[in-house]
Scaffold this motif. Structure first.
Motif, PDB file in Angstrom:
ATOM      1  N   VAL A  10       0.843  -1.197   0.000  1.00  0.00           N
ATOM      2  CA  VAL A  10       0.000   0.000   0.000  1.00  0.00           C
ATOM      3  C   VAL A  10       0.879   1.247   0.000  1.00  0.00           C
ATOM      4  CG1 VAL A  10      -1.745   1.303   1.287  1.00  0.00           C
ATOM      5  CG2 VAL A  10      -1.804  -1.194   1.314  1.00  0.00           C
ATOM      6  N   ALA A  11       0.509   2.227  -0.803  1.00  0.00           N
ATOM      7  CA  ALA A  11       1.105   3.559  -0.703  1.00  0.00           C
ATOM      8  C   ALA A  11       0.320   4.300   0.371  1.00  0.00           C
ATOM      9  CB  ALA A  11       1.038   4.297  -2.032  1.00  0.00           C
ATOM     10  N   ALA A  12       0.855   4.354   1.573  1.00  0.00           N
ATOM     11  CA  ALA A  12       0.113   4.873   2.733  1.00  0.00           C
ATOM     12  C   ALA A  12      -0.306   6.325   2.509  1.00  0.00           C
ATOM     13  CB  ALA A  12       0.963   4.750   3.981  1.00  0.00           C
ATOM     14  N   TYR A  13      -1.467   6.648   3.058  1.00  0.00           N
ATOM     15  CA  TYR A  13      -2.020   7.988   2.877  1.00  0.00           C
ATOM     16  C   TYR A  13      -2.558   8.489   4.209  1.00  0.00           C
ATOM     17  CZ  TYR A  13      -5.308  11.612   1.290  1.00  0.00           C
ATOM     18  OH  TYR A  13      -5.997  12.774   1.126  1.00  0.00           O
ATOM     19  N   ASN A  14      -2.117   9.664   4.604  1.00  0.00           N
ATOM     20  CA  ASN A  14      -2.578  10.281   5.843  1.00  0.00           C
ATOM     21  C   ASN A  14      -3.917  10.969   5.584  1.00  0.00           C
ATOM     22  OD1 ASN A  14      -2.983  11.633   8.229  1.00  0.00           O
ATOM     23  ND2 ASN A  14      -1.147  12.887   8.106  1.00  0.00           N
ATOM     24  N   THR A  15      -4.993  10.304   5.971  1.00  0.00           N
ATOM     25  CA  THR A  15      -6.334  10.830   5.719  1.00  0.00           C
ATOM     26  C   THR A  15      -6.729  11.921   6.706  1.00  0.00           C
ATOM     27  OG1 THR A  15      -7.335   9.161   7.153  1.00  0.00           O
ATOM     28  CG2 THR A  15      -7.097   8.605   4.824  1.00  0.00           C
ATOM     29  N   ALA A  16      -5.905  12.160   7.712  1.00  0.00           N
ATOM     30  CA  ALA A  16      -6.319  13.028   8.825  1.00  0.00           C
ATOM     31  C   ALA A  16      -5.474  14.291   8.948  1.00  0.00           C
ATOM     32  CB  ALA A  16      -6.263  12.229  10.131  1.00  0.00           C
ATOM     33  N   ASP A  43      -6.640   3.432   9.972  1.00  0.00           N
ATOM     34  CA  ASP A  43      -6.425   3.186   8.554  1.00  0.00           C
ATOM     35  C   ASP A  43      -5.358   2.117   8.337  1.00  0.00           C
ATOM     36  OD1 ASP A  43      -8.338   5.082   8.057  1.00  0.00           O
ATOM     37  OD2 ASP A  43      -6.929   6.675   7.528  1.00  0.00           O
ATOM     38  N   VAL A  44      -4.346   2.091   9.187  1.00  0.00           N
ATOM     39  CA  VAL A  44      -3.366   1.004   9.119  1.00  0.00           C
ATOM     40  C   VAL A  44      -4.065  -0.330   9.385  1.00  0.00           C
ATOM     41  CG1 VAL A  44      -1.269   0.029  10.148  1.00  0.00           C
ATOM     42  CG2 VAL A  44      -1.455   2.510   9.784  1.00  0.00           C
ATOM     43  N   MET A  45      -4.993  -0.343  10.338  1.00  0.00           N
ATOM     44  CA  MET A  45      -5.760  -1.557  10.619  1.00  0.00           C
ATOM     45  C   MET A  45      -6.614  -1.941   9.410  1.00  0.00           C
ATOM     46  SD  MET A  45      -7.941  -2.371  14.040  1.00  0.00           S
ATOM     47  CE  MET A  45      -8.623  -4.010  14.370  1.00  0.00           C
ATOM     48  N   ALA A  46      -7.132  -0.950   8.702  1.00  0.00           N
ATOM     49  CA  ALA A  46      -7.897  -1.229   7.478  1.00  0.00           C
ATOM     50  C   ALA A  46      -7.007  -1.897   6.438  1.00  0.00           C
ATOM     51  CB  ALA A  46      -8.500   0.062   6.932  1.00  0.00           C
ATOM     52  N   TYR A  47      -5.742  -1.434   6.322  1.00  0.00           N
ATOM     53  CA  TYR A  47      -4.815  -2.104   5.404  1.00  0.00           C
ATOM     54  C   TYR A  47      -4.661  -3.575   5.797  1.00  0.00           C
ATOM     55  CZ  TYR A  47      -3.036   2.744   4.615  1.00  0.00           C
ATOM     56  OH  TYR A  47      -2.897   4.078   4.364  1.00  0.00           O
ATOM     57  N   ARG A  72       5.042   1.379  15.697  1.00  0.00           N
ATOM     58  CA  ARG A  72       5.775   2.501  15.106  1.00  0.00           C
ATOM     59  C   ARG A  72       4.887   3.163  14.064  1.00  0.00           C
ATOM     60  NH1 ARG A  72       9.864  -1.337  15.654  1.00  0.00           N
ATOM     61  NH2 ARG A  72      11.623  -0.677  16.946  1.00  0.00           N
ATOM     62  N   PRO A  73       5.138   4.427  13.764  1.00  0.00           N
ATOM     63  CA  PRO A  73       4.268   5.128  12.816  1.00  0.00           C
ATOM     64  C   PRO A  73       4.429   4.632  11.377  1.00  0.00           C
ATOM     65  CG  PRO A  73       5.543   6.671  14.169  1.00  0.00           C
ATOM     66  CD  PRO A  73       6.144   5.322  14.367  1.00  0.00           C
ATOM     67  N   VAL A  74       3.342   4.760  10.641  1.00  0.00           N
ATOM     68  CA  VAL A  74       3.370   4.700   9.188  1.00  0.00           C
ATOM     69  C   VAL A  74       3.161   6.126   8.713  1.00  0.00           C
ATOM     70  CG1 VAL A  74       2.225   3.837   7.114  1.00  0.00           C
ATOM     71  CG2 VAL A  74       2.498   2.333   9.106  1.00  0.00           C
ATOM     72  N   TYR A  75       3.987   6.567   7.770  1.00  0.00           N
ATOM     73  CA  TYR A  75       3.945   7.961   7.325  1.00  0.00           C
ATOM     74  C   TYR A  75       3.341   8.105   5.937  1.00  0.00           C
ATOM     75  CZ  TYR A  75       7.088   8.892  11.256  1.00  0.00           C
ATOM     76  OH  TYR A  75       7.634   9.001  12.520  1.00  0.00           O
ATOM     77  N   ASP A  76       2.765   9.269   5.711  1.00  0.00           N
ATOM     78  CA  ASP A  76       2.137   9.603   4.441  1.00  0.00           C
ATOM     79  C   ASP A  76       3.113   9.421   3.282  1.00  0.00           C
ATOM     80  OD1 ASP A  76      -0.165  10.810   3.008  1.00  0.00           O
ATOM     81  OD2 ASP A  76       1.257  12.407   2.567  1.00  0.00           O
ATOM     82  N   GLU A 100      11.015  -1.191   9.017  1.00  0.00           N
ATOM     83  CA  GLU A 100      10.688  -1.369  10.428  1.00  0.00           C
ATOM     84  C   GLU A 100       9.316  -1.992  10.586  1.00  0.00           C
ATOM     85  OE1 GLU A 100      12.964   2.352  12.594  1.00  0.00           O
ATOM     86  OE2 GLU A 100      10.916   2.680  11.845  1.00  0.00           O
ATOM     87  N   LEU A 101       9.143  -2.756  11.643  1.00  0.00           N
ATOM     88  CA  LEU A 101       7.836  -3.280  11.988  1.00  0.00           C
ATOM     89  C   LEU A 101       7.010  -2.147  12.581  1.00  0.00           C
ATOM     90  CD1 LEU A 101       5.890  -5.705  12.383  1.00  0.00           C
ATOM     91  CD2 LEU A 101       6.877  -5.946  14.679  1.00  0.00           C
ATOM     92  N   CYS A 102       5.876  -1.857  11.957  1.00  0.00           N
ATOM     93  CA  CYS A 102       5.017  -0.753  12.408  1.00  0.00           C
ATOM     94  C   CYS A 102       3.770  -1.231  13.125  1.00  0.00           C
ATOM     95  CB  CYS A 102       4.623   0.117  11.218  1.00  0.00           C
ATOM     96  SG  CYS A 102       6.021   0.920  10.400  1.00  0.00           S
ATOM     97  N   ALA A 103       3.274  -2.393  12.771  1.00  0.00           N
ATOM     98  CA  ALA A 103       2.064  -2.928  13.402  1.00  0.00           C
ATOM     99  C   ALA A 103       2.064  -4.437  13.262  1.00  0.00           C
ATOM    100  CB  ALA A 103       0.809  -2.343  12.759  1.00  0.00           C
TER     101      ALA A 103
END
Length: 266
Positions: A10-16, A43-47, A72-76, A100-103
């Protein structure tokens, strides 16, 4: 022996970016030691839920169990790789970004959805006037409600685009993505206090019924934890997410840091 599942990228996207939670704002997030605004945990959980839905299809949306912990964070704009392995009917899921492991989490498919009675969860409305958050905002045992929210029409399409979800099951069968149920869990916190920057830490969600696209969704939540740990203040919720006021959609446990310890000078 574990069976590997094809990686989902996924190309992560910061929806917030424009949300009230400024932990998703680059400038504010950097004050807390992050590289930029955080992609919301919901949203990470949705992925993550893409993998069990791909494996079990509608059955997972009707009765699946999923747990996630964000480390750990996932960044936009960053690439997030969602990997999975199945052993004895349980799919172990990991999200990696920037090496890195993020979730991490698990998903499984119970033989049937557990019986959950709606009358065991008190229906209350969100507070009429929110007050600035404090350690007294979420009193242990307190019942909390949410303002109703529906993801219908263009909103439903936009949500699927935002979380980069291309599985056709939602559009073809007129179903709501279970990630919106997690957004409603966040609304419990937001609708009952004026929060500063805050962080979703983890969730457990037992799906009870496949949500229909456009349903009006609320949550009936009870505070089961409110405590300090390593300078952060945590809240834990136990909630039933309800569709159209009558249909139990999911039984959820939700954990968040509602007052984080500031890790860097303003």
């Amino acid at each position: 022996m574990a069976s590997e599942i094809e990686t989902y990228r996924v190309a992560a996207y910061n929806t917030a970016k424009q949300s009230e939670n400024k932990m998703h704002d680059d400038t504010v997030a950097r004050r807390f030691g992050f590289a930029g605004g955080l992609v919301p945990g919901v949203d990470v959980m949705a992925y993550m839920m893409h993998l069990p839905v791909r494996k079990w299809g509608r059955a997972f949306l009707e009765r699946g169990l999923v747990e996630a912990r964000f480390v750990r964070p996932v960044y936009d704009g960053e690439t997030a790789d969602i990997t999975g392995a199945e052993r004895d009917g349980v799919v172990t899921i990991e999200v990696e970004s920037r090496g890195e492991l993020c979730a991490s989490g698990t998903a499984s498919l119970p033989a049937s959805a557990p019986a959950v009675s709606i009358i065991d969860f008190r229906e209350v409305v969100a507070v009429a006037e929110r007050r600035p958050v404090s350690e007294h905002s979420y009193e242990l045992g307190q019942w909390l409600g949410t303002m109703p929210r529906a993801w219908a029409g263009d909103d439903a399409k936009a949500y699927l685009a935002d979380i980069r979800e291309a599985d056709p099951i939602y559009v073809h069968e007129g179903l709501g993505h279970p990630g919106v149920l997690q957004r409603v869990m966040n609304k419990v916190l937001v609708d009952n206090a004026i929060l500063g920057p805050w962080i979703h830490v983890g969730s457990r969600m037992q799906l009870l019924c496949a949500a229909r696209a456009g349903e009006t969704i609320t949550a009936r939540a009870r505070v089961t934890g409110n405590y300090e740990k390593k300078g952060h203040r945590f809240v834990e919720l136990d909630a039933l997410v309800v569709g159209n006021g009558t249909t139990p959609l999911a039984h959820c446990q939700h954990v968040a840091i509602y007052q984080p310890r500031e890790q860097a000078a303003a």
